[in-house]
Scaffold this motif. Structure first.
Motif, PDB file in Angstrom:
ATOM      1  N   LYS A  31       2.016  -5.704  17.175  1.00  0.00           N
ATOM      2  CA  LYS A  31       1.917  -5.989  18.567  1.00  0.00           C
ATOM      3  C   LYS A  31       0.360  -5.906  19.236  1.00  0.00           C
ATOM      4  CE  LYS A  31       3.793  -2.007  20.629  1.00  0.00           C
ATOM      5  NZ  LYS A  31       5.040  -1.406  21.476  1.00  0.00           N
ATOM      6  N   ASP A  32      -0.042  -6.855  20.053  1.00  0.00           N
ATOM      7  CA  ASP A  32      -1.427  -6.950  20.453  1.00  0.00           C
ATOM      8  C   ASP A  32      -1.471  -5.582  21.018  1.00  0.00           C
ATOM      9  OD1 ASP A  32      -3.670  -7.659  21.628  1.00  0.00           O
ATOM     10  OD2 ASP A  32      -2.736  -8.420  23.268  1.00  0.00           O
ATOM     11  N   GLY A  33      -2.394  -4.969  20.747  1.00  0.00           N
ATOM     12  CA  GLY A  33      -2.993  -3.731  21.231  1.00  0.00           C
ATOM     13  C   GLY A  33      -4.245  -3.857  21.941  1.00  0.00           C
ATOM     14  N   MET A  34      -5.346  -3.517  21.432  1.00  0.00           N
ATOM     15  CA  MET A  34      -6.662  -3.483  22.169  1.00  0.00           C
ATOM     16  C   MET A  34      -7.481  -4.397  21.373  1.00  0.00           C
ATOM     17  SD  MET A  34      -6.791   0.452  21.966  1.00  0.00           S
ATOM     18  CE  MET A  34      -6.300   0.471  20.223  1.00  0.00           C
ATOM     19  N   GLY A  35      -8.069  -5.419  21.914  1.00  0.00           N
ATOM     20  CA  GLY A  35      -9.010  -6.531  21.427  1.00  0.00           C
ATOM     21  C   GLY A  35      -8.535  -7.308  20.300  1.00  0.00           C
ATOM     22  N   ALA A  66      -3.495  -0.334  13.284  1.00  0.00           N
ATOM     23  CA  ALA A  66      -4.597   0.135  13.706  1.00  0.00           C
ATOM     24  C   ALA A  66      -5.900  -0.443  13.284  1.00  0.00           C
ATOM     25  CB  ALA A  66      -4.528   1.760  13.613  1.00  0.00           C
ATOM     26  N   SER A  67      -6.015  -0.915  12.154  1.00  0.00           N
ATOM     27  CA  SER A  67      -7.400  -1.322  11.443  1.00  0.00           C
ATOM     28  C   SER A  67      -7.547  -2.864  12.276  1.00  0.00           C
ATOM     29  CB  SER A  67      -7.218  -1.434  10.021  1.00  0.00           C
ATOM     30  OG  SER A  67      -6.537  -2.688   9.515  1.00  0.00           O
ATOM     31  N   LYS A  68      -6.574  -3.447  12.817  1.00  0.00           N
ATOM     32  CA  LYS A  68      -6.748  -4.871  13.455  1.00  0.00           C
ATOM     33  C   LYS A  68      -6.729  -4.535  14.890  1.00  0.00           C
ATOM     34  CE  LYS A  68      -6.635  -6.464   9.240  1.00  0.00           C
ATOM     35  NZ  LYS A  68      -7.741  -6.648   8.485  1.00  0.00           N
ATOM     36  N   ASN A  69      -6.881  -3.270  15.418  1.00  0.00           N
ATOM     37  CA  ASN A  69      -6.758  -2.933  16.984  1.00  0.00           C
ATOM     38  C   ASN A  69      -5.436  -3.477  17.402  1.00  0.00           C
ATOM     39  OD1 ASN A  69      -9.324  -2.036  17.087  1.00  0.00           O
ATOM     40  ND2 ASN A  69     -10.223  -4.123  17.063  1.00  0.00           N
ATOM     41  N   SER A  70      -4.451  -3.198  16.882  1.00  0.00           N
ATOM     42  CA  SER A  70      -2.940  -3.399  17.343  1.00  0.00           C
ATOM     43  C   SER A  70      -2.017  -2.321  17.018  1.00  0.00           C
ATOM     44  CB  SER A  70      -2.673  -4.757  16.436  1.00  0.00           C
ATOM     45  OG  SER A  70      -2.421  -4.626  15.117  1.00  0.00           O
TER      46      SER A  70
END
Length: 106
Positions: A97-101, A22-26
């Motif tokens: 996995k790629d999340g947002m941003g 989450a801290s890496k927008n994923s």
């Protein structure tokens, strides 16, 4: 794969060496099959996920242990846990996995 800000990034997956997904927008990878696909995509040597049965805290979901072993933690108590680098011998890095941003690399 490209190294940026202590992350290994591919267009769809990243290995987090500091913090959690989450801290890496994923997003954490929560199934063994998705973990194995990510490992193959990242070109990791081990692409067969083993399940952690340890009662000690582990990163949430799919993670790489000491840069070589592919593991899964599905324990409720591990939700939100991130990279473990508490000592030099045991390093556990979430594969996300790629999340947002997360930067997309062409």
């Amino acid at each position: 794969n490209v190294f940026i800000n202590e992350l290994v990034i591919s267009p769809e997956y990243l290995i987090v060496t500091d913090g959690n997904c989450a801290s890496k927008n994923s997003q954490p990878i929560l199934t063994a099959r998705a973990c194995e696909i990510a490992a193959q995509y990242l070109g990791l040597g081990d692409d067969t996920a083993s399940y952690s049965t340890s009662q000690d805290p582990r990163p949430e979901g799919c993670y790489l242990h000491n840069s070589q072993g592919l593991w899964m933690s599905t324990k409720q108590s591990d939700r939100g846990n991130g990279a473990e680098v508490s000592d030099g011998t045991n390093q556990r890095h979430p594969i996300c996995k790629d999340g947002m941003g997360v930067p997309k690399l062409e």
